[in-house]
Design a protein around this motif. Sequence first.
Motif, PDB file in Angstrom:
ATOM      1  N   PHE A 247      94.363  -0.492  58.650  1.00 32.06           N
ATOM      2  CA  PHE A 247      93.238   0.385  58.322  1.00 32.06           C
ATOM      3  C   PHE A 247      92.324   0.663  59.514  1.00 32.06           C
ATOM      4  O   PHE A 247      91.936   1.826  59.721  1.00 32.06           O
TER       5      PHE A 247
ATOM      6  N   TYR B 143      84.895   5.107  52.352  1.00 32.48           N
ATOM      7  CA  TYR B 143      85.804   6.205  52.008  1.00 32.48           C
ATOM      8  C   TYR B 143      85.229   7.546  52.446  1.00 32.48           C
ATOM      9  O   TYR B 143      85.953   8.402  52.966  1.00 32.48           O
TER      10      TYR B 143
ATOM     11  N   TYR C 297      93.806   4.604  54.364  1.00 31.73           N
ATOM     12  CA  TYR C 297      94.183   3.409  53.610  1.00 31.73           C
ATOM     13  C   TYR C 297      95.697   3.197  53.590  1.00 31.73           C
ATOM     14  O   TYR C 297      96.163   2.109  53.254  1.00 31.73           O
TER      15      TYR C 297
ATOM     16  N   PRO D  62      93.670   4.998  47.448  1.00 33.95           N
ATOM     17  CA  PRO D  62      92.689   4.773  48.513  1.00 33.95           C
ATOM     18  C   PRO D  62      91.378   4.228  47.961  1.00 33.95           C
ATOM     19  O   PRO D  62      91.245   3.949  46.763  1.00 33.95           O
TER      20      PRO D  62
ATOM     21  N   ALA E 228      91.817  -0.755  47.906  1.00 30.56           N
ATOM     22  CA  ALA E 228      91.679  -1.921  48.779  1.00 30.56           C
ATOM     23  C   ALA E 228      91.940  -3.224  48.050  1.00 30.56           C
ATOM     24  O   ALA E 228      92.240  -4.249  48.686  1.00 30.56           O
TER      25      ALA E 228
ATOM     26  N   ASN F  15      99.471  -5.694  53.409  1.00 29.21           N
ATOM     27  CA  ASN F  15      98.298  -4.812  53.461  1.00 29.21           C
ATOM     28  C   ASN F  15      97.066  -5.637  53.816  1.00 29.21           C
ATOM     29  O   ASN F  15      96.002  -5.500  53.207  1.00 29.21           O
TER      30      ASN F  15
ATOM     31  N   LEU G 256      93.425  -4.092  54.328  1.00 23.83           N
ATOM     32  CA  LEU G 256      92.706  -3.343  53.296  1.00 23.83           C
ATOM     33  C   LEU G 256      91.557  -4.116  52.644  1.00 23.83           C
ATOM     34  O   LEU G 256      90.517  -3.523  52.348  1.00 23.83           O
TER      35      LEU G 256
ATOM     36  N   ALA H 160      88.408  -3.302  54.319  1.00 25.88           N
ATOM     37  CA  ALA H 160      87.984  -1.899  54.404  1.00 25.88           C
ATOM     38  C   ALA H 160      86.788  -1.657  53.485  1.00 25.88           C
ATOM     39  O   ALA H 160      86.775  -0.744  52.665  1.00 25.88           O
TER      40      ALA H 160
END
Length: 488
Positions: free
Chosen positions: A37, A353, A361, A366, A371, A383, A386, A389
């Motif tokens: 990310f 976002y 993402y 997303p 996340a 991942n 994420l 994020a």
Amino acid sequence: MTAPGGPAGAAGRGTTFLGMPATAPPGVGHLRGDEPFPAAARRALADAQLRRNLRHATTTIRGKSGAVIGEVPDWQELREAGRAVKTDTMARLPELLEQLEAAVTTAGGTVHWAADAVEANRIVTDLVRATGADRVMKVKSMATQEIGLNEALEAAGIEPVETDLAELIVQLGRDRPSHILVPAIHRNRAEIREIFLREMPGVDPGLTDEPAALAAAARRHLRETFLSTRVAVSGANFAVAETGTLAVVESEGNGRMCLTLPQTLITVMGIEKVIPAWRDLEVFLQLLPRASTGERMNPYTSMWTGVTPGDGPQEVHLVLLDNGRSAVLADETGRQALHCIRCSACLNVCPVYERTGGHAYGSVYPGPIGAVLSPQLTGVADNASLPYASSLCGACYDACPVLIDIPSILVHLRGQAPHPRAEAAAMAAAAYTMDHPALYAAAQRGARLTRLAGPRGRGLPPPLSGWTASRDLPDPPPQTFRDWWAER
């Protein structure tokens, strides 16, 4: 969860068993990005047009949503009711899915169980091939995006046609969705006009970028598809275990055309979309439109229960998709993510976002819900960036219509993410220091010496540089609390 199923093209008890907490398979579908990310977000932040598009769209949706939510005196009670229904559903998911299967089968439908994306794609492809069709029309569906169904159909020589306007824009632009509700939110109308002029057969060369003109062009393009395509593929917003009823809510009417005109209807649904009873729809049909589109009710709410002779599709299939959901269910903290009704309210209020957009993402899901959901579906290691994020501001929790505590899940998943050895060693050293008062006092005295090293904002040496790469190092206070207390 242990829900038995059958091979592709047949319902009933067979060799496929859901419930083993396996994650979504790599290499298929759209749950994993090509880069972490931070790298993708850095590139998105440099796109000024993207940021303007996102800011305009999310601000507009927030304003509309806030206005209609403010009209409901019992909004908080509705949210609590939504959470209660979802909590009950997750506690009884095996039972409810088998009840749903029985109800759909009794009504003339056929139920298929897909353990993962590979199996779901195979089931749908085989069903389409059995009809002899080489084209399908699609209702907007996050589940089919998740499993990469369009790619699987194309590989089998079957043309998928997206009928949702935003999904059509994404498909014609050879793009990827960047928002759960508005997949083309990253595009402005001038960009959409260029896509239509370049990719849409027979479009008027004088097409303007007025929204009404763009919608009319899409309507003319899709009309032939609606009238000549014998197979449709949909998702489902809800499935009622009590009656076997499937429901799709939308704003354009394209979905209604797909759900009523074809001979064969295939629905791909994540197993978490089931709800126990018909009356539970009362709650969600009030929560969803207000939280998502800022409408009091959805313009089109389509429901179907199996097959009705002479009316609508005469072959109805339901593919129940796991693809990592059992693994999410196995986590007592993380399973809240399965409560999501895909309203996208959390995306519209998230400051991260709004500045990076959905593509950063790397997943079809997303924003804040992505996340927490994507890492659990794939395994956190796949991942790992994420869960970070987010600023943990809590706006997503405040906006969620079913009260998913996304910040708490993010923190929970951060604890599961793999960490570099140097970082783990640094954290262990910090924990040891804080557990020994004499060492902690010495560390505080040493920290005061850093005031001599330069102005506020200086960085730290590796491995601590990861902390100061994205934030300022605050100046240590001239006096510690311990010293202040001792003086008094």
